[in-house]
Design an enzyme around this catalytic site. Structure first.
Site, mmCIF file in Angstrom:
data_model
loop_
_atom_site.group_PDB
_atom_site.id
_atom_site.type_symbol
_atom_site.label_atom_id
_atom_site.label_comp_id
_atom_site.label_asym_id
_atom_site.label_seq_id
_atom_site.Cartn_x
_atom_site.Cartn_y
_atom_site.Cartn_z
ATOM 1 C CB CYS A 1 -0.877 0.053 1.149
ATOM 2 S SG CYS A 1 -0.264 0.029 2.696
ATOM 3 C CD GLN A 2 1.851 6.373 -0.664
ATOM 4 O OE1 GLN A 2 1.143 6.054 -1.532
ATOM 5 N NE2 GLN A 2 3.053 6.931 -0.536
#
Length: 106
Positions: A70-71
């Site tokens: 993800c981020q």
């Protein structure tokens, strides 16, 4: 997986390399579609965290190797826990794209 493995920092660059070297592995980006469209790791597929319950529809093979990112690594950690509860056997959280040093696709 050892009891304290969750304390080890993830290395997304090593994780991507391992994912690409693992036959049949799937690299999943669990960020939103807008985040994915803004830039993602080549050969990854988008399955947002809020859609993780639909995993079996698109990815029914519970024995396949899945590598999640993800981020920052937090959403992929949540997704990994959910997938393990759903019976997926080979789930690896490789962390956050913010630390990725390769090129991104749009």
């Amino acid at each position: 997986m050892g009891f304290f493995d969750f304390l080890k920092p993830t290395d997304i660059n090593a994780g991507v390399k391992e994912a690409l070297a693992t036959p049949g592995a799937i690299l999943l980006d669990v960020r939103t579609p807008a985040e994915y469209a803004a830039g993602h790791i080549p050969k990854s597929r988008n399955l947002p965290l809020d859609c993780i319950g639909d995993m079996a529809k698109d990815y029914p093979d519970r024995s396949c190797a899945y590598f999640l990112y993800c981020q920052s690594g937090m959403r992929s950690q949540q997704a990994a826990a959910a997938l393990r509860k759903m019976g997926y056997e080979h789930i690896t959280n490789i962390g956050g794209i913010a630390a990725y040093r390769g090129r991104l696709e749009e």
